[in-house]
Every structure is written in C-alpha cells, then in structure tokens.
Design an enzyme around this catalytic site. Sequence first.
Site, mmCIF file in Angstrom:
data_model
loop_
_atom_site.group_PDB
_atom_site.id
_atom_site.type_symbol
_atom_site.label_atom_id
_atom_site.label_comp_id
_atom_site.label_asym_id
_atom_site.label_seq_id
_atom_site.Cartn_x
_atom_site.Cartn_y
_atom_site.Cartn_z
ATOM 1 C CE LYS A 57 19.437 10.202 36.309
ATOM 2 N NZ LYS A 57 18.676 11.000 35.332
ATOM 3 C CB SER A 80 20.100 4.863 24.750
ATOM 4 O OG SER A 80 21.064 5.364 25.646
ATOM 5 C CD GLU A 85 13.356 -4.170 30.873
ATOM 6 O OE1 GLU A 85 13.240 -4.320 29.635
ATOM 7 O OE2 GLU A 85 13.113 -5.081 31.688
ATOM 8 C CB CYS A 102 11.651 0.578 24.282
ATOM 9 S SG CYS A 102 10.392 0.053 25.447
ATOM 10 C CD GLU A 156 15.496 2.522 20.311
ATOM 11 O OE1 GLU A 156 16.469 3.054 20.867
ATOM 12 O OE2 GLU A 156 14.623 1.896 20.935
#
Length: 492
Positions: free
Chosen positions: A187, A240, A261, A295, A394
């Site tokens: 997905k 996230s 991740e 990231c 972030e």
Amino acid sequence: MTTPYSFSSRLYIGGRRVDGTSDARLVVRNPATEEPIAEVPEASVEDVRAAVQAARTAFDEGPWPRRKPVERAAALLRMAEEMEHRLPELVAVNMAEAGSVRWLAESIQTRIPVAHLRDMAERVMPAFAWERPMEPTIAPGAGIAQGQLRHEPFGVCSLIAAYNFPFFLSMMKLIPALAAGCTAVLKPAPATPLESLLIGDFADAAGLPPGVLNIVTGGTEAGRELTTNPMVDLVSFTGSDAVGRMVYAQAAASVKKVVLELGGKSASIVRADADFAGAARSAIAGITTHAGQGCSLLTRTIVHESVHDELVERILAGLAGVTVGDPADGSTTMGPLISEAQREKVENLIRTGEREGASIAAGGGRPAGLAKGYFLEPTLFTGVDNSMTIARTEFFGPVGVVIPFRTDDEAVRIANDSPYGLAGAVWSADTATAYEIAGRIRAGGVSINGGGAGVNPRAAFGGYKQSGLGREWGEFGLAEYLQTKSISWTAR
Ligand code: NAD
C-alpha cells in the site's frame, strides 16, 4: 487532466487489475502545479481483505514460497529488466507525483531500487545460507543433539510506504519480501500511489504467480486493515513515528512481526579540522534534497565553535544559489513539498523556532514569483540550542539548524540527545577520531567525510531509538522476512 503514465491505475489483486468495491477516489496532484494528474481507487476494507486473502492463498497453496531461491532470483531479474525498459516512464511519473527534480528522479528514486533488486538476486540470494547444519551438542543425560537450521519465508506481508520516495520505499520492502518467498500486499501513500501501481506491470512481466504481489491504493482505513487482519504475518511500515506507534499497537493484537522505518533528525558533527567545503555541501543537501523530505537527511549540523561562522557563511553561499521551482523546468534545483498541509506544518515549526529565540539566517518564507505549487525557501536557523523544538522535531521540509560545540564529548552528547537515531555524520581530517566518534553516535548509519551518502544497497538501513525497528537492504533486510526453524534428530 494530463496523465504522465500509460499503465492501469486500478487495484492489483490476485494477478488481475480490478476496480474495487467503492466509488471513492484518491486525487493525485502534481505538487509543483497543484493540478490533478490522476485518480485512483480508494480501496475499501473489503478490497483490502480480498488482497490479503489472495496473498494468503498464494502463500499457503501457491508455488512461490516453495520455489528454490535460484528460481525466485531468476524472476526478480526478469522484473529488473522490465523496470529498466520502463525507466523513462517511471522517472516522469516520479517527477509529476512526488515533485522530484530530475537528478533525484533518475537516481535514488528509480535506478537505485533497480540496482538494489539486481544486487539481491545476483549477490545476496546466491550467497545466503538458506540451510545450515546445526552443530552437534551433548545434551547432558540425553545424548547427542544435531540437526539443521532452516530459513523459511515469514508469510503474508503488509508493506506500507510513505509518500516521499514512492518507488524506492515500496521496492525496499518488496525486494526482500519476494526474495524470501513471502507474499505481499503493498500500500503506497495516498499522495503518491502511481509508481507503486506500475509495479503490478513488472510483476506480470516477471511471471510472478497470481496473489504473490497485490497492490491496494488507499489511506488510513486501508492501512488499519493491513495491520490488524489476522491473516497477515508481518507488517513492514515506513512513515512518521506518530503513525508508526499506531501501527505497532494495531499489529500487537495478533502478534505480527513489525518492521518500522520512521523519522529522523540526523546530526552531522563538523570538527575544527574538517573539510568545510564538503561539510557545507552536505548541510546544503540536508536542507534542499527533495525539499528536505528525506528521513535520513542530515538536518542538524553540529559544528565546532571555532569554525561555526566560516561554515555558516559557506552554507549560506550555497543556499543563495538554489533555484526553487517546478522540477519540469530544467533549471530548478529544489522542488516543492508534497501538499499544502505539509507546507503549513513546516511553516508553523519555523514560527516556533523564531518564538523560541533562534535566528533565521536564510529563507523562512515562500519564494517570490511562484503563485502555484507547495514551495518553500531553503531555510537555515542559527543561534539554536539542542533543547529547542526545532532541534528535536523532524521538519520534513527544507530547513536545517546549526548548533555549536566545544569538545568532541559535547558534540556526541548533542548528537545523541534526540528521540531519533536514523543517520549521522562526522567530518574530520583525523579519520581515526572520526571513526571513534562514529561508533559513539547512536544511529543506524553513520558516514565519515561524506562516505556512503545513505543509499548503498549493500549497507543495512534502519534506525535506533524512535527511528524504528529492524533493517532494510542486503542480507539483514532479507533476514527480516524469514523465519528460522530448527529441525533436530538423534545421532542414533
Ligand atoms: P505517514 O506516517 O503519514 O503515512 C505513512 C503510511 O501510513 C501511508 O501509506 C499512510 O496511508 C499509512 N497510514 C496512515 N495511518 C495509518 C494507520 N493507522 N495504520 C496503518 N497505516 C496508516 O507518513 P508520510 O507523511 O507519508 O511520510 C513522512 C514520514 O515518513 C516522515 O516522518 C519520514 O521521516 C518517514 N520516512 C521514513 C523513512 C525511513 O526509512 N526511516 C523513509 C521515508 C520516510
């Protein structure tokens, strides 16, 4: 609507393109123009269940998990060939849906995953010890035990990706899953589903048995089903940390294996003896590469106080040369953010940085002359303390922070004082000291003097702390998708 692709945008379930059961559609927009470029089905829970069922049947009854690794490797190489044929289309779709500038679309976004696929099929799979003898041991009072350790495919995998590197992230999961003999439901993120839909064509060209790969487009509801459905054995998620925590909890009820991740706020330590030109280029790349939507970008520059001003001058000079605009224009060096919501999130964080007392040394606003598109100026904060929100959160936008240090110990302390631990860097002419510092940074990948650049498929990629669980790429990535079975027999 100008569509940048020729392939079907329908769901891919059980080896067939299907419309899905719902009329709901996801509108895909080019983030540089805000124009819609495609509509794809928003998969319903029923559609996701059908995809999971197809993957389950293919795993329990189909040939794929039972094929020899060498046969699976041959299929992966056929897939790589087809991808290579269709690279120009893949690049065009990536630029249009993800807003990548051309060099990025032609490298990390597309060719690196294909190189990764070849590396898995040509090097990792043939060298991997799929079966190994168990050393005979004496069990006190019970004789000799011996046998075999065998790696088997883990099962049905839900592969859920983030929006920023759509093909790259989907392939990062799919390559080891297929190599291991698993079956999968992929997905992609709702903003960037097109490149992943194209993978269905590659699966057909490679002759994957029906149901080995299934692709559903959708958002939270589809993601929730993929992480709670009892027929799923493993969830590999990139996104996230906020959603990652939910995925971890959702998967817990049926004790699925989870690979996560997640985000990062990676530190680059610049010692007083560093190559400043290289360190500055790396800091600029941390801000501007994919408009900061990466990231593992090095977004926290931690610099020795004696060379702070010189480094900042170099970064500012580099940022002044960045051309922000539509990636379709060849002179553009930095494209847009993915959406208005993402731009507003980054702008709010910039305002927080100002409120907390940091100084904007460059950028901070929207570039002049770009009425359409989710653009932001490349932005640098100085006067930053590591306790500030902008040093801990972030951005996922084109913003970097610079923090001074006095001693190596202090630099390491600042680098490690973060909820994240995805990547890191050290810049120093003293490579032995740089190596020692690299060992002290609590992150999954650390580069010395610009080495590696974070996209080497032979590395193991993944995070410490809240940057995630597990590793991707190479044999460590493959191992995540394998169960280990011990078969023991007596010596008699
Ligand atoms: P996101 O967390 O918003 O979404 C990621 C995926 O999760 C999407 O496919 C989304 O539809 C799905 N999802 C949403 N809610 C869900 C739920 N409850 N259950 C299951 N799935 C759900 O992330 P994003 O905005 O697409 O991507 C940006 C984030 O991804 C950044 O934090 C970035 O650091 C991270 N990222 C990490 C890596 C890495 O390898 N560590 C790589 C790229 C991006």
